[in-house]
Write a protein that holds these residues in place. Structure first.
Motif, PDB file in Angstrom:
ATOM      1  N   CYS A  12       1.074  -1.350  -0.326  1.00  0.00           N
ATOM      2  CA  CYS A  12       0.182  -0.352   0.090  1.00  0.00           C
ATOM      3  C   CYS A  12       1.010   1.021  -0.124  1.00  0.00           C
ATOM      4  O   CYS A  12       2.286   1.299   0.248  1.00  0.00           O
ATOM      5  CB  CYS A  12      -0.767  -0.300   0.845  1.00  0.00           C
ATOM      6  SG  CYS A  12      -0.505  -0.155   3.104  1.00  0.00           S
ATOM      7  N   HIS A  13       0.772   2.104  -0.406  1.00  0.00           N
ATOM      8  CA  HIS A  13       0.833   3.840  -0.761  1.00  0.00           C
ATOM      9  C   HIS A  13       0.892   4.091   0.315  1.00  0.00           C
ATOM     10  O   HIS A  13       1.456   5.328   1.345  1.00  0.00           O
ATOM     11  CB  HIS A  13       0.052   4.504  -1.111  1.00  0.00           C
ATOM     12  CG  HIS A  13       0.982   4.387  -3.181  1.00  0.00           C
ATOM     13  ND1 HIS A  13       1.919   3.998  -3.544  1.00  0.00           N
ATOM     14  CD2 HIS A  13      -0.022   3.709  -3.362  1.00  0.00           C
ATOM     15  CE1 HIS A  13       1.584   3.898  -4.739  1.00  0.00           C
ATOM     16  NE2 HIS A  13       0.260   2.898  -4.905  1.00  0.00           N
ATOM     17  N   ASP A  14       0.198   3.784   1.899  1.00  0.00           N
ATOM     18  CA  ASP A  14      -0.451   4.814   2.954  1.00  0.00           C
ATOM     19  C   ASP A  14      -1.259   4.326   3.683  1.00  0.00           C
ATOM     20  O   ASP A  14      -2.395   3.878   4.042  1.00  0.00           O
ATOM     21  CB  ASP A  14      -1.402   5.734   2.995  1.00  0.00           C
ATOM     22  CG  ASP A  14      -1.659   6.916   4.135  1.00  0.00           C
ATOM     23  OD1 ASP A  14      -1.519   6.124   5.401  1.00  0.00           O
ATOM     24  OD2 ASP A  14      -2.078   7.518   3.967  1.00  0.00           O
ATOM     25  N   LEU A  15       0.062   3.485   4.809  1.00  0.00           N
ATOM     26  CA  LEU A  15      -0.518   2.510   5.670  1.00  0.00           C
ATOM     27  C   LEU A  15      -1.042   3.120   6.781  1.00  0.00           C
ATOM     28  O   LEU A  15      -2.091   2.060   7.214  1.00  0.00           O
ATOM     29  CB  LEU A  15       1.118   2.362   6.551  1.00  0.00           C
ATOM     30  CG  LEU A  15       1.053   1.036   7.724  1.00  0.00           C
ATOM     31  CD1 LEU A  15       1.129  -0.598   7.266  1.00  0.00           C
ATOM     32  CD2 LEU A  15       2.375   1.003   8.460  1.00  0.00           C
ATOM     33  N   GLU A  16      -1.127   4.506   7.981  1.00  0.00           N
ATOM     34  CA  GLU A  16      -1.951   4.539   8.277  1.00  0.00           C
ATOM     35  C   GLU A  16      -3.820   4.499   7.071  1.00  0.00           C
ATOM     36  O   GLU A  16      -4.626   4.108   7.856  1.00  0.00           O
ATOM     37  CB  GLU A  16      -1.751   5.887   8.624  1.00  0.00           C
ATOM     38  CG  GLU A  16      -0.473   6.209   9.357  1.00  0.00           C
ATOM     39  CD  GLU A  16      -1.062   5.225  10.511  1.00  0.00           C
ATOM     40  OE1 GLU A  16      -1.650   4.564  11.447  1.00  0.00           O
ATOM     41  OE2 GLU A  16       0.518   4.703  11.014  1.00  0.00           O
ATOM     42  N   LYS A  17      -3.972   4.903   6.130  1.00  0.00           N
ATOM     43  CA  LYS A  17      -4.951   4.075   5.907  1.00  0.00           C
ATOM     44  C   LYS A  17      -5.727   3.369   4.918  1.00  0.00           C
ATOM     45  O   LYS A  17      -7.253   2.850   6.289  1.00  0.00           O
ATOM     46  CB  LYS A  17      -4.879   5.473   4.297  1.00  0.00           C
ATOM     47  CG  LYS A  17      -6.135   5.496   4.026  1.00  0.00           C
ATOM     48  CD  LYS A  17      -5.802   5.977   2.060  1.00  0.00           C
ATOM     49  CE  LYS A  17      -7.502   6.089   1.060  1.00  0.00           C
ATOM     50  NZ  LYS A  17      -7.041   6.273  -0.104  1.00  0.00           N
ATOM     51  N   GLN A  18      -4.425   2.390   5.117  1.00  0.00           N
ATOM     52  CA  GLN A  18      -5.146   0.361   4.958  1.00  0.00           C
ATOM     53  C   GLN A  18      -5.395   0.224   6.005  1.00  0.00           C
ATOM     54  O   GLN A  18      -6.060  -0.225   6.709  1.00  0.00           O
ATOM     55  CB  GLN A  18      -4.105   0.202   4.570  1.00  0.00           C
ATOM     56  CG  GLN A  18      -4.052   0.546   2.798  1.00  0.00           C
ATOM     57  CD  GLN A  18      -5.372   0.302   2.154  1.00  0.00           C
ATOM     58  OE1 GLN A  18      -5.483  -0.179   2.435  1.00  0.00           O
ATOM     59  NE2 GLN A  18      -5.321   1.980   1.432  1.00  0.00           N
ATOM     60  N   ILE A  19      -4.983   0.911   7.664  1.00  0.00           N
ATOM     61  CA  ILE A  19      -5.076   0.214   8.712  1.00  0.00           C
ATOM     62  C   ILE A  19      -5.923   0.191   9.697  1.00  0.00           C
ATOM     63  O   ILE A  19      -7.138  -0.383   9.784  1.00  0.00           O
ATOM     64  CB  ILE A  19      -3.774   1.445  10.001  1.00  0.00           C
ATOM     65  CG1 ILE A  19      -2.341  -0.042   9.679  1.00  0.00           C
ATOM     66  CG2 ILE A  19      -4.418   0.420  11.599  1.00  0.00           C
ATOM     67  CD1 ILE A  19      -1.381   0.816  10.683  1.00  0.00           C
ATOM     68  N   GLU A  20      -7.044   2.071   9.134  1.00  0.00           N
ATOM     69  CA  GLU A  20      -7.548   2.628   9.544  1.00  0.00           C
ATOM     70  C   GLU A  20      -9.312   1.304   8.968  1.00  0.00           C
ATOM     71  O   GLU A  20      -9.705   1.366   8.488  1.00  0.00           O
ATOM     72  CB  GLU A  20      -8.245   3.875   9.338  1.00  0.00           C
ATOM     73  CG  GLU A  20      -9.249   4.489   9.639  1.00  0.00           C
ATOM     74  CD  GLU A  20     -10.880   4.271   8.851  1.00  0.00           C
ATOM     75  OE1 GLU A  20     -11.842   4.092   9.772  1.00  0.00           O
ATOM     76  OE2 GLU A  20     -10.886   4.209   7.426  1.00  0.00           O
ATOM     77  N   LEU A  21      -8.893   0.876   7.304  1.00  0.00           N
ATOM     78  CA  LEU A  21      -9.677   0.416   6.442  1.00  0.00           C
ATOM     79  C   LEU A  21      -9.899  -0.856   7.274  1.00  0.00           C
ATOM     80  O   LEU A  21     -11.199  -1.446   7.406  1.00  0.00           O
ATOM     81  CB  LEU A  21      -9.123   0.706   4.717  1.00  0.00           C
ATOM     82  CG  LEU A  21     -10.373  -0.589   3.826  1.00  0.00           C
ATOM     83  CD1 LEU A  21     -11.684   0.116   3.589  1.00  0.00           C
ATOM     84  CD2 LEU A  21      -9.612   0.028   3.041  1.00  0.00           C
ATOM     85  N   PHE A  22      -8.411  -1.504   7.198  1.00  0.00           N
ATOM     86  CA  PHE A  22      -8.911  -2.879   7.513  1.00  0.00           C
ATOM     87  C   PHE A  22      -9.975  -2.823   9.204  1.00  0.00           C
ATOM     88  O   PHE A  22     -10.328  -3.753   9.506  1.00  0.00           O
ATOM     89  CB  PHE A  22      -7.542  -3.735   7.574  1.00  0.00           C
ATOM     90  CG  PHE A  22      -7.704  -4.160   5.904  1.00  0.00           C
ATOM     91  CD1 PHE A  22      -8.277  -5.845   5.620  1.00  0.00           C
ATOM     92  CD2 PHE A  22      -6.863  -3.216   4.952  1.00  0.00           C
ATOM     93  CE1 PHE A  22      -6.883  -5.425   4.160  1.00  0.00           C
ATOM     94  CE2 PHE A  22      -6.795  -3.562   3.570  1.00  0.00           C
ATOM     95  CZ  PHE A  22      -7.098  -4.816   3.814  1.00  0.00           C
ATOM     96  N   SER A  23      -9.578  -2.054   9.752  1.00  0.00           N
ATOM     97  CA  SER A  23      -9.731  -1.917  10.659  1.00  0.00           C
ATOM     98  C   SER A  23     -11.856  -1.255  10.861  1.00  0.00           C
ATOM     99  O   SER A  23     -11.755  -2.961  11.686  1.00  0.00           O
ATOM    100  CB  SER A  23      -8.694  -1.397  12.411  1.00  0.00           C
ATOM    101  OG  SER A  23      -7.642  -1.741  12.365  1.00  0.00           O
ATOM    102  N   LEU A  60      -0.720  -5.332   6.106  1.00  0.00           N
ATOM    103  CA  LEU A  60      -0.149  -4.227   4.910  1.00  0.00           C
ATOM    104  C   LEU A  60       1.711  -3.467   5.345  1.00  0.00           C
ATOM    105  O   LEU A  60       1.546  -3.562   6.537  1.00  0.00           O
ATOM    106  CB  LEU A  60      -0.707  -3.210   5.603  1.00  0.00           C
ATOM    107  CG  LEU A  60      -1.570  -3.043   5.366  1.00  0.00           C
ATOM    108  CD1 LEU A  60      -3.488  -2.503   6.718  1.00  0.00           C
ATOM    109  CD2 LEU A  60      -3.009  -3.756   4.787  1.00  0.00           C
ATOM    110  N   LEU A  61       1.955  -3.015   3.972  1.00  0.00           N
ATOM    111  CA  LEU A  61       3.347  -2.910   3.751  1.00  0.00           C
ATOM    112  C   LEU A  61       3.521  -1.434   2.476  1.00  0.00           C
ATOM    113  O   LEU A  61       2.378  -1.425   2.079  1.00  0.00           O
ATOM    114  CB  LEU A  61       4.460  -3.925   2.961  1.00  0.00           C
ATOM    115  CG  LEU A  61       4.343  -5.768   3.238  1.00  0.00           C
ATOM    116  CD1 LEU A  61       4.296  -6.220   2.305  1.00  0.00           C
ATOM    117  CD2 LEU A  61       5.199  -5.129   4.249  1.00  0.00           C
ATOM    118  N   GLU A  62       3.951  -0.509   4.061  1.00  0.00           N
ATOM    119  CA  GLU A  62       4.450   0.261   2.702  1.00  0.00           C
ATOM    120  C   GLU A  62       5.622   0.773   2.169  1.00  0.00           C
ATOM    121  O   GLU A  62       6.361   0.456   3.720  1.00  0.00           O
ATOM    122  CB  GLU A  62       3.747   1.840   3.605  1.00  0.00           C
ATOM    123  CG  GLU A  62       3.907   2.892   3.330  1.00  0.00           C
ATOM    124  CD  GLU A  62       3.955   4.431   3.866  1.00  0.00           C
ATOM    125  OE1 GLU A  62       4.348   5.390   4.202  1.00  0.00           O
ATOM    126  OE2 GLU A  62       2.233   4.026   4.527  1.00  0.00           O
TER     127      GLU A  62
END
Length: 144
Positions: A12-23, A60-62
């Motif tokens: 992913c490009h934005d780790l924080e954004k993806q963490i929020e999405l998956f959470s 998740l990998l940035e």
């Protein structure tokens, strides 16, 4: 040979954004955040479930830079599944057995992975186009 699917790695490009999405979407909880300079990534492990062979996760990998392996993957393919990781009881033994069958190993020996695991990667061209990781968990309870 495999105990479980240890994790699915998602670039992913934005780790924080993806963490929020998956959470939010899947009600997954971050259990570990790490920076792995050797692999050139910031990562988060989100717990899915535990089974007899140990836990399963979404990783998740940035990338830390555009020229890192994950950075190059994102530039070529965009966000999405980067690799599948299988839990094994002994990563060195699994490498030897798989190597004897003609599958190329991207690692000559096990190296440090997430959550103090030992890991090794297999060449995607030798396993159906899928980057495959072998993971020996640091926790004895996750080794079966």
């Amino acid at each position: 040979m495999f105990l479980r699917i240890d994790h699915i790695g998602i670039a992913c490009h934005d780790l924080e954004k993806q963490i929020e999405l998956f959470s939010r979407t899947f009600e997954l909880t971050v259990v570990v955040r790490e920076v792995n300079e050797e692999q050139g990534v910031k990562e988060a492990m989100l717990h899915i479930a535990d089974g007899e062979g140990g836990g399963s996760y979404i990783q998740l990998l940035e990338p830390l830079s555009e020229d890192s392996p994950v950075g190059k993957f994102l530039a070529k393919r965009g966000e999405g599944v980067h690799h599948v990781a299988f839990g094994v009881p002994d990563v060195a033994d699994a490498m030897a057995k798989i190597g004897e069958k003609g599958v190329r190993l991207l690692d000559e020996r096990p190296r440090h992975g997430s959550m103090d695991s030992l890991i090794a990667f297999l060449h995607p061209k030798d396993v159906g186009g899928m980057l495959t990781e072998l993971v020996q968990s640091a926790k004895p309870s996750q080794n079966g």
